[in-house]
Design a protein around this motif. Sequence first.
Motif, short mmCIF file in Angstrom:
data_model
loop_
_atom_site.label_atom_id
_atom_site.label_comp_id
_atom_site.label_asym_id
_atom_site.label_seq_id
_atom_site.Cartn_x
_atom_site.Cartn_y
_atom_site.Cartn_z
N ARG A 30 0.85 -1.20 0.00
CA ARG A 30 0.00 0.00 0.00
C ARG A 30 0.88 1.24 0.00
O ARG A 30 2.02 1.20 0.48
CB ARG A 30 -0.90 0.00 1.24
CG ARG A 30 -0.13 0.00 2.54
CD ARG A 30 -1.07 -0.21 3.72
NE ARG A 30 -0.40 -0.78 4.87
CZ ARG A 30 -0.13 -0.13 5.98
NH1 ARG A 30 -0.45 1.14 6.11
NH2 ARG A 30 0.48 -0.73 6.99
N GLN A 31 0.32 2.30 -0.53
CA GLN A 31 0.98 3.61 -0.46
C GLN A 31 0.46 4.38 0.75
O GLN A 31 0.97 5.43 1.08
CB GLN A 31 0.69 4.41 -1.74
CG GLN A 31 0.95 3.64 -3.03
CD GLN A 31 2.39 3.20 -3.17
OE1 GLN A 31 3.30 3.97 -2.90
NE2 GLN A 31 2.60 1.96 -3.58
N GLN A 32 -0.58 3.84 1.36
CA GLN A 32 -1.26 4.57 2.44
C GLN A 32 -0.55 4.39 3.78
O GLN A 32 -0.92 3.55 4.58
CB GLN A 32 -2.70 4.10 2.54
CG GLN A 32 -3.52 4.44 1.29
CD GLN A 32 -5.00 4.27 1.52
OE1 GLN A 32 -5.55 4.86 2.44
NE2 GLN A 32 -5.64 3.47 0.67
N PHE A 33 0.50 5.19 3.96
CA PHE A 33 1.19 5.28 5.25
C PHE A 33 1.11 6.72 5.72
O PHE A 33 0.87 7.64 4.93
CB PHE A 33 2.65 4.86 5.10
CG PHE A 33 2.85 3.38 4.98
CD1 PHE A 33 2.96 2.58 6.11
CD2 PHE A 33 2.93 2.77 3.73
CE1 PHE A 33 3.14 1.21 6.01
CE2 PHE A 33 3.10 1.40 3.63
CZ PHE A 33 3.22 0.62 4.77
N SER A 34 1.37 6.92 7.03
CA SER A 34 1.33 8.30 7.54
C SER A 34 2.70 8.97 7.47
O SER A 34 2.79 10.19 7.49
CB SER A 34 0.81 8.31 8.98
OG SER A 34 1.69 7.59 9.83
N ASN A 35 3.79 8.18 7.39
CA ASN A 35 5.14 8.76 7.31
C ASN A 35 5.62 8.82 5.88
O ASN A 35 5.52 7.82 5.15
CB ASN A 35 6.13 7.89 8.08
CG ASN A 35 6.05 8.12 9.56
OD1 ASN A 35 6.19 9.25 10.01
ND2 ASN A 35 5.81 7.07 10.30
N GLU A 36 6.21 9.95 5.53
CA GLU A 36 6.73 10.12 4.16
C GLU A 36 7.67 8.98 3.76
O GLU A 36 7.56 8.42 2.68
CB GLU A 36 7.46 11.47 4.07
CG GLU A 36 8.17 11.63 2.74
CD GLU A 36 8.77 13.01 2.53
OE1 GLU A 36 8.36 13.96 3.22
OE2 GLU A 36 9.65 13.12 1.65
N ILE A 37 8.58 8.62 4.65
CA ILE A 37 9.58 7.61 4.27
C ILE A 37 8.90 6.26 4.00
O ILE A 37 9.29 5.54 3.07
CB ILE A 37 10.71 7.50 5.33
CG1 ILE A 37 11.81 6.52 4.88
CG2 ILE A 37 10.20 7.12 6.70
CD1 ILE A 37 12.64 6.97 3.72
N ASN A 38 7.85 5.94 4.75
CA ASN A 38 7.15 4.67 4.48
C ASN A 38 6.43 4.71 3.14
O ASN A 38 6.35 3.69 2.44
CB ASN A 38 6.19 4.34 5.63
CG ASN A 38 6.89 3.67 6.81
OD1 ASN A 38 7.94 3.06 6.63
ND2 ASN A 38 6.32 3.80 7.99
#
Length: 406
Positions: free
Chosen positions: A65-73
């Motif tokens: 998924r692209q749905q993370f809260s941190n930019e790096i993730n």
Amino acid sequence: MAAPTITNIPSRKAYDVVIVGGAMYGSSIAWFLSANPDFDGSILVVERDPTYEFTSTSHTNSCIRQQFSNEINVRISQFGAEFIKNFQSYMGDDPRVPEITLQSFGYMYLADNEAFAGTLREAQKVQQTLGAGTRFMTADEIKQDYPFYQLDDIVGANHNLIDEGYFDGNTIFDWWRRSAREKGAEYITNEVVAMTMNRGGSAVETVTLKSGEVIAAGTVVNASGPRAVLTSRMLGIDLPIEPRKRYTFIFDAEQPLEQDLPLTIDPSGVHMRTEGKYYLAGCPPDEDPAVAYDDFIQDHSLWQEKVWPIIATRVPQFEAVKLINSWAGHYAFNTLDQNAIIGAHTKVKNFIFANGFSGHGFQQSPAMGRGISEWITYGEYRNLDFSPFGYERIETETPFLEKAVI
Ligand SMILES: Cc1cc2nc3c(=O)[nH]c(=O)nc-3n(C[C@H](O)[C@H](O)[C@H](O)COP(=O)(O)OP(=O)(O)OC[C@H]3O[C@@H](n4cnc5c(N)ncnc54)[C@H](O)[C@@H]3O)c2cc1C
């Protein structure tokens, strides 16, 4: 050149890199190292269970998924998707290497209250800025695109149909392992049972194998999944990682949906998605303690009493379903912040962590494997900066929180 066969005893007394654990991470790191022309060292991968039966890797749901809260993730998953889609090219256009499926049915994070809908809206902004295709949908918009959901209690959702869904990670794992071996990495069936350090405690010097051999190591990588703590304690290093059980259920629906079921994260914590012609559902237990390393007992009451009622409420067509398979697997659960722990130990400089991926390690393995191999080869990260994942935060107990955890 034919691939060397798996043996129990290493062929040498010393290696530049010894990797403890040869599943997704051990093999990712071994492959990125052995495929890099700037790295000309020797690699030993020690794997205690060549069937991989009880690994996280064998129990994964294999989604990205692209749905993370941190930019790096987000950036890590963007590289993951690029790697998956261009796998043949990354594998040097070897004609034996298959194309990898990335089935982009997307994740659907459902919110049943305004506070969580607000969190999703904020996350959507971060993801959009980084180029991810996430959009916030109202309940009416969800209903229009996915009429099979029951949404009476739902305020909205985040959904993304680009580079998000299921990928065939096991084929990537097979090829990393095969190709790393062909490029000279030595895999052995054995177990690392002890390690020694130099006098000053600044470097690992040797690893001891269950079969008794003592092997000198230039660098040691801890890629031992839920057993990461057992490995690091051999050097007196603690890690906030526990094996936690996660349950997966495969079911058939009497009336299948006419379209893909996105990986739907219900507010209850149960998730479900399309799985070929079947469906997959998963969840944590209500009580979520650390479990024994060899405890893979399934809790059948979870399906009957929790999962099935929830999925049948969310998708009324799932009122009539048949359970056809189920398993319990272990997350290497990072109790500090559910994020990965990556890079060198602060004092034992040649002891490298590849640990604590919790529920999102499979998709992170291309970016993390590349990054760790850069660290070993160049002493620095060259593509993505993984310093936020470093061990320093464990010592200072400073969480690097990832809000989007499943
Ligand atoms: C149910 C479930 C669903 C998941 N779903 C997803 C998902 O959809 N998307 C996603 O990105 N991630 C997912 N994950 C997480 C992902 O599967 C893991 O993060 C990933 O597989 C971790 O790989 P690993 O190599 O670190 O660990 P493992 O696969 O556990 O491998 C560790 C290896 O180390 C070996 N080992 C341990 N100690 C020693 C020793 N002393 N000597 C020699 N060998 C040793 C073990 O035998 C094992 O082979 C899921 C995990 C589970 C359990």
